[in-house]
Write an enzyme that holds these catalytic residues in place. Structure first.
Site, mmCIF file in Angstrom:
data_model
loop_
_atom_site.group_PDB
_atom_site.id
_atom_site.type_symbol
_atom_site.label_atom_id
_atom_site.label_comp_id
_atom_site.label_asym_id
_atom_site.label_seq_id
_atom_site.Cartn_x
_atom_site.Cartn_y
_atom_site.Cartn_z
ATOM 1 C CG ASN A 166 -0.369 -0.197 2.509
ATOM 2 O OD1 ASN A 166 0.708 -0.790 2.641
ATOM 3 N ND2 ASN A 166 -1.027 0.298 3.530
ATOM 4 C CD GLU A 264 1.684 -0.299 10.744
ATOM 5 O OE1 GLU A 264 0.556 -0.756 11.030
ATOM 6 O OE2 GLU A 264 1.941 0.264 9.681
ATOM 7 C CB CYS A 298 -1.793 0.368 8.417
ATOM 8 S SG CYS A 298 -0.546 1.627 8.240
ATOM 9 C CD GLU A 475 7.852 0.780 10.948
ATOM 10 O OE1 GLU A 475 6.729 0.389 10.598
ATOM 11 O OE2 GLU A 475 8.854 0.808 10.194
#
Ligand code: NAI
Ligand code: MG
Length: 495
Positions: A166, A264, A298, A475
């Site tokens: 993505n 993640e 996400c 992150e």
């Protein structure tokens, strides 16, 4: 080459000259040891436009061996020199931004203007960690006059990076940059749907002065290339972005050789709109939250949690705006691009069809469609499913498409309970003019990041990651460096 000439080259020839097709290992493009290739598709036209290496165990072994050798010198290279490479890479990326953006748009399907934003974001990420590379400091311990005690943040070693489709370039940059800044070496496996910009970024970093072997990219499927990479005994840390199901398998594979992981894993993030909110800001925020990148984010805001008195008015405004969004091939700069693959389109359409069969109201969209100019592509209309109960699958499961589910609440307390009512906890948005309420809700919400009055507010400076089944580890920000360093404490008797 200018953006316009790249776009016309693609539309007239059906591909682009000079696209990478091999793995990037030890400073060079190499073919797959098994000689096989996979095709990558243009989602806006539903057609293959390029073939790339289908990697396997042998390619992974080769890349990890190169990284292991390079680790010996890169890990001891002074931080300012590592930072200088990242800074040169950022400048090169800005200089080559047009080509990166066109390739990213073509390979993933995303709108060209969004890909352009991703390229600038990736350059910004390289700059941010370039500046951090010579500021990784240990601390000293107060052991009294007879001892000296201090710590050193050492690089963990060879790290594996599993990249989704993505945000292929953004996700690669955001994990490569802190790893390299910290003195780690990298073996990355981009998604098989979108391998190109990770390969281009590896080549660019090499041209910016990164020594051979420090950053390697092996392409191929999750099963054939990703699996062997995360299971490799020389991998000390894995950064993974993708589905919960695959994340669990990656964690299990890493556990077998005691590698650390950052996971993640996406979400089902709420956008809460209270009756006192600035409705114009809320409308813009929600449209971006769920229709940017066709909802394949996400941290998409896929659940509108709205106070009853403004529900009808807000959904009406959103439905009109959603219905007016211009759909099209990514390279035509649409407001809504395609979904990344035929399989993913089937998944998204399946959720909406099932919701319709359960009797839910589809207030906008709800159908597959095509690029109006090209007559093809894997598109789904911007969709709103109105007033859905808390246990419904479209509220509980990540659809990962342009589908907004609406939940109605009566007060602040219920809004928080509904917002927290899934297994995910990645991000949340809150729209209210009441400062105290905004911060009370931010305190109560289970999520790694809370946006107040602007969905997606932030930047590379802000740590990002989930709670609950959205994963763990962070992150972005200085926090990201912690994944790539281990503290060594040194204590000495001197008295
Ligand atoms: P996935 O999690 O299987 O794929 C993500 C990456 O993992 C790809 O590079 C893939 O090749 C790799 N991979 C797959 N199996 C692996 C294995 N055994 N070992 C190591 N690497 C492996 O996700 P997929 O199938 O592409 O998408 C399924 C759903 O996952 C989507 O519909 C979406 O809901 C979610 N997703 C979430 C993302 C996020 O940003 N958190 C990104 C991509 C997908
Ligand atoms: Mg593709």
């Amino acid at each position: 080459m200018s953006t316009d000439s790249l776009v016309s080259e693609y539309f007239s020839t059906g591909t682009l000259a000079g696209l990478p097709s091999g793995h990037f290992i030890d400073g060079a493009f190499v073919t797959a040891s098994g000689g096989r290739t996979i095709e990558t598709f243009d989602p806006g036209a539903a057609r293959a436009f390029h073939a790339f290496a289908a990697g396997d165990c042998a390619d992974v072994d080769r890349a990890v061996a190169a990284a292991r050798t390079a680790q010996k010198t890169w890990g001891r290279t002074r931080g300012n020199l590592r930072g200088a490479v990242l800074m040169r890479a950022a400048a090169l990326l800005r200089a080559e931004a047009q080509r990166f953006a066109v390739v990213e748009s073509l390979d993933s399907g995303k709108a060209l203007q969004e890909a352009e934003g991703d390229v600038q974001g990736a350059a910004r990420c390289l700059e941010y960690y370039a500046g951090a590379a010579d500021k990784i400091e240990g601390s000293s311990f107060p052991l009294g006059t007879d001892y000296v005690g201090f710590s050193v943040d050492e690089p963990v070693g060879v790290t594996a990076h599993i990249i989704p489709w993505n945000y292929p370039l953004s996700t690669a940059a955001r994990s490569f940059a802190p790893a390299l800044a910290a003195g780690c070496t990298v073996v990355a496996k981009p998604a098989e749907q979108t391998p190109l910009t990770a390969l281009m970024l590896a080549d660019l970093l090499f041209r910016a002065g990164l020594p051979a072997g420090v950053l390697n990219v092996v392409t191929g499927t999750g099963a054939e290339a990703g699996g062997p990479l995360v299971a490799h005994p020389d991998i000390r840390h894995v950064t993974f972005t993708g589905s919960v199901q695959t994340g669990v398998r990656v964690m299990q594979a890493a556990a077998a050789h005691v590698a650390s992981v950052v996971l993640e894993l996406g979400g089902k993030s709420p956008v809460i709109v209270m009756a006192d909110a600035d409705m114009d800001a809320a409308v813009e925020g929600i449209l971006g939250a769920i229709y940017e990148n066709a909802g394949q984010i996400c941290s998409a805001g896929s659940r509108l949690v709205v106070e009853r008195s403004v529900h009808a008015q807000l959904v009406d405004r959103l439905a009109r705006r959603a219905g007016a969004l211009r759909i099209g091939h990514g390279l035509r700069r649409p407001q809504l691009g395609p979904l990344n693959s035929a399989a993913h389109l089937d998944k998204v359409a399946g959720y909406v069809d099932a919701a319709r069969q359960r009797g839910l109201t589809i207030s906008a969209g709800g159908e597959r469609t095509v690029d109006p100019d090209g007559g093809a592509g894997w598109f789904f209309q911007p969709t709103i499913i109105d007033t859905v109960s808390a246990d419904d699958p479209v509220v509980q499961e990540e659809i990962f498409g342009p589908v907004l589910s609406v939940q109605v609440v009566d007060d602040e307390e219920e809004a928080v309970a509904i917002a927290n009512g899934t297994n995910f906890g990645l991000v949340a948005g809150i729209y209210t003019r009441d400062f105290g309420r905004a911060h009370r809700m931010a305190r109560e919400i289970e999520a790694g990041q809370v946006y107040i009055n602007e969905y997606f507010a932030g930047g590379i400076e802000v740590p990002f990651g989930g709670s609950k089944q959205s994963g763990f580890g962070r992150e972005k920000g200085l926090q990201a460096l912690k994944s790539y360093t281990r503290i060594k404490s040194v204590t000495a008797r001197i008295g």
